[in-house]
Every structure is written in C-alpha cells, then in structure tokens.
Design an enzyme around this catalytic site. Structure first.
Site, short mmCIF file in Angstrom:
data_model
loop_
_atom_site.label_atom_id
_atom_site.label_comp_id
_atom_site.label_asym_id
_atom_site.label_seq_id
_atom_site.Cartn_x
_atom_site.Cartn_y
_atom_site.Cartn_z
N GLN A 36 -9.65 -3.95 -3.86
CA GLN A 36 -10.91 -3.56 -3.76
C GLN A 36 -12.02 -4.01 -4.81
O GLN A 36 -13.18 -4.49 -4.68
CB GLN A 36 -11.11 -2.14 -3.36
N ASP A 75 -17.06 6.65 -1.92
CA ASP A 75 -15.87 6.44 -1.11
C ASP A 75 -15.70 7.91 -0.50
O ASP A 75 -16.49 8.82 -0.77
CB ASP A 75 -14.54 6.34 -2.26
N ARG A 83 0.73 -1.15 0.16
CA ARG A 83 -0.25 -0.16 0.08
C ARG A 83 0.95 1.17 0.05
O ARG A 83 1.65 1.47 1.03
CB ARG A 83 -1.04 -0.04 1.35
N ARG A 139 -13.26 -8.87 0.65
CA ARG A 139 -12.00 -8.84 0.34
C ARG A 139 -11.04 -10.04 0.87
O ARG A 139 -10.41 -10.57 0.10
CB ARG A 139 -11.42 -7.57 1.46
N CYS A 176 -16.39 1.39 -0.07
CA CYS A 176 -15.13 0.40 0.19
C CYS A 176 -14.58 0.38 1.86
O CYS A 176 -14.02 -0.27 2.17
CB CYS A 176 -13.77 0.98 -0.54
N HIS A 207 -6.99 0.81 -6.75
CA HIS A 207 -7.22 -0.11 -5.65
C HIS A 207 -7.77 -1.38 -6.13
O HIS A 207 -8.94 -1.78 -5.82
CB HIS A 207 -8.06 0.35 -4.65
#
Ligand code: CP
Ligand code: NVA
Length: 295
Positions: A130, A216, A100, A282, A254, A127
C-alpha cells in the site's frame, strides 16, 4: 534490491524505493515491456481483499506470468498444516509468494521457510505494498516538497506509510487517539532513517497547512470484537466538512472505506479525493516490485 523479501517498506533503501517508483510510473505510461514469462505467484490470504488480490493477479497476467489464489479454507493450512510446511511445499512450486496474514511474525516464518521471495500483502503491523502505491500517488500529484497528515489508527497501513515517508523524504504529521498510537519502534525507525514524524493526538493540529490528509478504517480486519471501544476512542477523528473547513488538502484512503465512520461520503466523493488514483497505483507499483523481486 538487497533484501530477497518485501516484508516492510524499509526492506528497500531510499534509492531502491525511488527506482521502484520510477519504474512503476514507466509501467503506468506503457514504456516498460519487462516480462515475467512462465512465472507463478502464490497468493495466500488469511483475510479478505479486493485491491490486493485483484491488482496482484492482474499484474502477474499483464507481465506474462500467472497467479494462484490460496484462501484459508482452500489449502491444508486452514485444516491444521503448519505454516512452515505450507511455505516449504509451496516454495518448491511457485516463484514468489504474496501473503495477507494476521500476525506479522507469520510473514517472517513464511519468508524463513519458503526459499522464494515473500511479499507482505498486509499483516496486523504493516502494509508496504500500500505504501508503494501511496508514495507513487503523492509523487504524481506533487513535486518533491510535500506534507502529509496521517489521521486515524496507528496500525498496519499508517505504520508502513510513516516509514515510507521517511524513506521518500515526505514531511509527515500523525494524529491518533492515545490508545491507538503507532508503535514507538516505528517512530524511532522513521527518525533513524532521517525524518521523525510530528506526533499529535489532536487531528486539527496535525492537518494544519498540509497538502494531503490520509486516513484508514477505525476497525481493522480481525478487530471486530473491539468495535464499540474503537468507535468511542476515534470520536473527533472523522474526515468531514467540519474538520476540513480550513483545509484544501487532497484526501487519501487505502480503502475499503467505512463511510460515516472515519470519513464522510461527501469527503470521499469530493473533488479533493484522490483515492481511485491511489487504488489504481497498487497495480503499477506492485508490477514494478514483482519485476524487482522475481525478474
Ligand atoms: N487497501 C487494500 O489493501 O485493500 P484490500 O483490502 O481490498 O486489498
Ligand atoms: N487497517 C485496515 C487496512 C485494510 C486494507 C485493516 O487492517 O483492515
């Protein structure tokens, strides 16, 4: 899988994406006992995380392997060692690296130097992990024909989702403030795959008749200094009872959610919200990805 790395969702072809989603569903149902015995995933984090960190570590444990957390201050990277040196050394120990990072370019550097598969666990631009969970969630809730509206910032989560929708043949409309639109290259990439999203700056227009509405945060990690200008720009984009008055759509996020900014507590906690299934997925989606890349 053609690519050795998973830096964005279109490292998968449409068929490969469907294979991973099918395997994720099988893993979730408990009818796949594939293992990653003795394998280690290095997990490098420049930013905080709840879901990504816990789901990858748990996923490796469930598959019979192990995961190592590497926070920015814990390793020499945070004390001046270049990323490419970190990549070359870590790559000699572990079987894969999930990272990340802030700059997407750094994910590419990691992939270039690590000599083991690299998985993007979020950059400023993308991402894809996700997106795997998002598409698994949508697939669970709906059949093949489904329409989704993305309402909010056009950055990492939204951009990978837009490309993922094109790969999965999900009908997408996008509403962002003009200054926070998705990168034109992302829209073009979706078009090239075969499904260009309808792009709006008016959330009401984007959500009309859709099955799912996805949002988001407005202030992403690392953008804290832009907070005031972003809150102003996103006025009118909140998922609340007024915006959703004419809609029966399911709600996705998310997470983490900033209640009172991009979404109200009422909407997030309502029966139409599928955010906890989305978060759970996930784990299943990433286990399928890990088996594909490391298995
Ligand atoms: N959605 C997501 O990536 O959450 P975390 O920041 O908690 O990992
Ligand atoms: N856009 C958000 C997503 C968090 C998972 C961020 O980058 O902070």
């Amino acid at each position: 899988m053609n690519a050795d790395n998973f830096l964005d969702i279109d490292d998968l072809s449409s068929d490969e994406l469907q294979t991973i989603l099918a395997r994720a569903a099988a893993l979730k149902n408990g009818d796949d006992d594939s293992r990653l015995e003795d394998q280690t995933l290095g997990m490098l984090f420049e930013k905080p995380s709840t879901r990504t960190r816990i789901s990858f570590e748990t996923g490796m444990t469930q598959l019979g392997g192990h995961a190592i957390f590497m926070g920015p201050e814990d390793i020499q990277l945070g004390h001046g060692e270049p990323l490419k040196d970190t990549a070359r050394a870590a790559g000699r120990y572990v079987d894969g690296i999930m990272a990340r990072l802030f700059a997407h370019k750094d994910a590419e550097i990691l992939a270039e130097y690590a000599e083991v598969p690299v998985i993007n666990g979020l950059t400023d631009d993308a991402h894809p992990c996700q997106t795997l969970a998002d598409l698994l969630t949508i697939r669970e809730q709906f059949g093949k024909e489904v329409s989704v509206a993305w309402v909010g910032d056009g950055n990492n989560v939204g951009q990978s989702f837009a490309i993922g929708c094109a790969l999965a043949d999900v009908d997408l409309s996008v509403a962002t403030p003009p200054a926070y639109a998705m990168d034109e290259a992302v829209i073009e990439r979706a078009a090239e795959i075969g499904s260009k999203p309808d792009v709006y700056t008016d959330p009401e227009a984007a959500i009309e008749g859709v099955d799912v509405i996805y949002t988001d945060v407005w202030v992403s990690m690392g953008q804290e200094d832009k907070r005031e200008q972003k809150l102003e720009a996103f006025e009118g984009f909140q998922l609340n009872d007024t915006l959703l008055a004419e809609s029966n759509a399911k709600i996705m996020h998310c997470l983490p959610a900033h209640r009172g900014e991009e979404i109200t507590d009422t909407v997030l906690e309502s029966d139409r919200s599928i955010v906890w299934d989305q978060a759970e997925n996930r784990l299943h989606a990433q286990k399928a990805l890990l088996l594909e890349l490391l298995g």
